[in-house]
Design an enzyme around this catalytic site. Structure first.
Site, PDB file in Angstrom:
ATOM      1  N   GLY A   1      15.588  -0.302  -4.149  1.00 30.16           N
ATOM      2  CA  GLY A   1      15.572   0.815  -3.551  1.00 30.16           C
ATOM      3  C   GLY A   1      14.777   1.050  -2.195  1.00 30.16           C
ATOM      4  O   GLY A   1      15.246   1.707  -1.238  1.00 30.16           O
ATOM      5  N   ASP A   2      13.653   0.277  -2.303  1.00 31.65           N
ATOM      6  CA  ASP A   2      12.854   0.644  -1.111  1.00 31.65           C
ATOM      7  C   ASP A   2      13.068  -0.397   0.060  1.00 31.65           C
ATOM      8  O   ASP A   2      12.692  -0.072   1.111  1.00 31.65           O
ATOM      9  CB  ASP A   2      11.242  -0.023  -1.655  1.00 31.65           C
ATOM     10  CG  ASP A   2      10.636   1.211  -2.234  1.00 31.65           C
ATOM     11  OD1 ASP A   2      10.563   2.127  -1.782  1.00 31.65           O
ATOM     12  OD2 ASP A   2       9.652   0.775  -3.119  1.00 31.65           O
ATOM     13  N   LEU A   3      13.970  -1.436  -0.212  1.00 29.14           N
ATOM     14  CA  LEU A   3      14.264  -2.323   0.646  1.00 29.14           C
ATOM     15  C   LEU A   3      15.669  -2.162   1.584  1.00 29.14           C
ATOM     16  O   LEU A   3      15.729  -2.597   2.631  1.00 29.14           O
ATOM     17  CB  LEU A   3      14.195  -3.712   0.104  1.00 29.14           C
ATOM     18  CG  LEU A   3      12.785  -4.273  -0.058  1.00 29.14           C
ATOM     19  CD1 LEU A   3      12.878  -5.619  -0.724  1.00 29.14           C
ATOM     20  CD2 LEU A   3      11.837  -4.216   1.000  1.00 29.14           C
TER      21      LEU A   3
END
Length: 412
Positions: free
Chosen positions: A181-183
């Site tokens: 989700g962050d990447l």
């Protein structure tokens, strides 16, 4: 020495990001040659990543910080090739300093929650007034219009549906170990940013680039027709194998695991020969793709029975001899030391600014190789505010007295 230059050389990025999603986007821009000026809050010790354990110390890796020179591995990864200045954006005078910086910049990247930049007076509308060519990229959990709750990687994974694409039917949701989700969002943010830069160069018009973490990951989930598959009886979650592409998945050998991807007729025929069953190549149960899908359980069972008595090396040798796409399942330590990815600088050693290279410590490179341009992420992450005087002096023309006054007032 190479004379190649980064494709973004000459571009200046103001980096207002913290944690992972935003800093990874600006790391990529830095690796492509942009000058990235990281603006950090002096009242909170800078980017939150600076306080993520473990740390690199003079004695090596440690779960605890032991001196002011110690640096978190997170910051060593995400802060490379960046400059750091301190600016307390909640101070009334900070807005003037920020807008002075924005006049000289090409790109701003921020990952505040929706509405924060407007409250601080540093939102896109304010920046556009002083620099209409500037590209202003926002990475947030739910988009510029805002959403319910805070956006963290696991929250985004949960909302996107991706947790229900892994594991066996009936298993609890599976959180991906890699913070996808962050990447994923920063990848789309860089695509959007560079597209907007091209537009600005053609037209003189900057713009706001709005990227949502939830939208980025959910858009990838939607790349696979999961709803359609379930409607025709193909389960959403299939664990270690993919029946609709059989033979396809991961299997156990005596001393480890291996992966097979052999959905075509030719690959499947090669696999049957590799496991010692050439008599099944023309069998109606396995001769066509549709037949293999109908009989996926039986086919995968035959592979598992064959491999369970053999070491991975023997399994792979047999599969490779029959041109079947296969590979060992590696752990992360082995994967990041792959000679190929190291030689291409897709993974690179991490360097501490004072203590140098720590044996066995690697970070992400920039996995793009250009024929004419260069990429580089070799410059160590800066200390908090290390380039404040240089940036404000050389870039903005502030004299020492002005900088000292701003510092004494708590602006820097």
């Amino acid at each position: 020495m190479s004379t190649k230059r980064g494709p973004l050389e000459g571009k200046t990025v103001l980096d207002l990001t913290t944690a992972l999603a935003g800093p990874y986007a600006t790391l990529l821009l830095a690796g492509l040659g942009a000058r990235v000026i990281k603006i950090e809050n002096p009242t909170r010790g800078g980017d939150s990543s600076r306080n993520n354990s473990p740390y690199v110390t003079e004695e090596g890796l440690s779960l605890r910080r032991t001196s002011a020179q110690d640096m978190s591995v997170s910051m060593m990864v995400r802060g490379r090739n960046k400059e750091s200045i301190t600016l307390n954006l909640k101070h009334p005078r900070s807005r003037e300093v920020f807008l002075d910086l924005a006049r000289e910049a090409d790109i701003v990247v921020e990952n505040y929650s929706a509405g924060v930049t407007e409250r601080l007076g540093i939102h896109y509308a304010a920046v556009r007034e002083v620099n209409p060519r500037l590209v202003y990229t926002s990475i947030s959990g739910f988009g510029a219009q805002g959403g319910d709750g805070k956006a963290m990687d696991t929250i985004i994974q949960a909302l996107s549906g991706v947790m229900m694409t892994a594991g066996e039917p009936g298993d609890p949701p599976v959180r991906f170990g890699l913070p996808v989700g962050d990447l994923v969002a920063p990848l789309f943010a860089v695509i959007g940013t560079l597209s907007a830069v091209l537009h600005a160069e053609k037209t003189g018009e900057g713009q706001h680039v709005d990227v949502s973490m939830l939208g980025s990951l959910t858009s990838l989930v939607a790349c696979e027709p999961f709803d359609a598959l379930e409607s025709v009886g193909i389960p959403l979650r299939t664990g270690a194998v993919v029946p609709r592409l059989a033979p396809f998945g991961t299997f156990r050998a005596v001393d480890g695991w291996f992966a097979i991807c052999a959905p075509t007729d030719a690959f499947a025929a090669g696999l049957l020969r590799a496991i010692g069953r050439p008599d099944l190549v023309d069998d109606p149960d396995y001769a066509t793709r549709d037949a293999r899908v109908r009989n996926a359980g039986d086919l995968h069972g035959r592979i598992q029975e064959w491999s369970a008595r053999r070491p991975v090396s023997e399994v792979l040798a047999a599969l490779e001899a029959h041109a079947v796409p296969a590979a060992p399942v590696r752990d992360t330590a082995e994967a990041v030391r792959d000679e190929l990815v190291l030689s291409r600088k897709e993974v690179v050693p991490l360097i501490h600014p004072q203590f140098g290279f720590v044996e066995g410590l690697y970070g992400s490179g920039l996995p793009v190789t250009f024929s004419r341009s260069a990429t580089d992420l070799s410059r160590p992450a800066p200390g908090l505010g290390e380039q404040t005087e240089v940036v404000l002096g050389a870039m903005l023309g502030y004299d020492d007295a002005t900088i000292d006054q701003l510092r004494s007032e708590g602006v820097l």
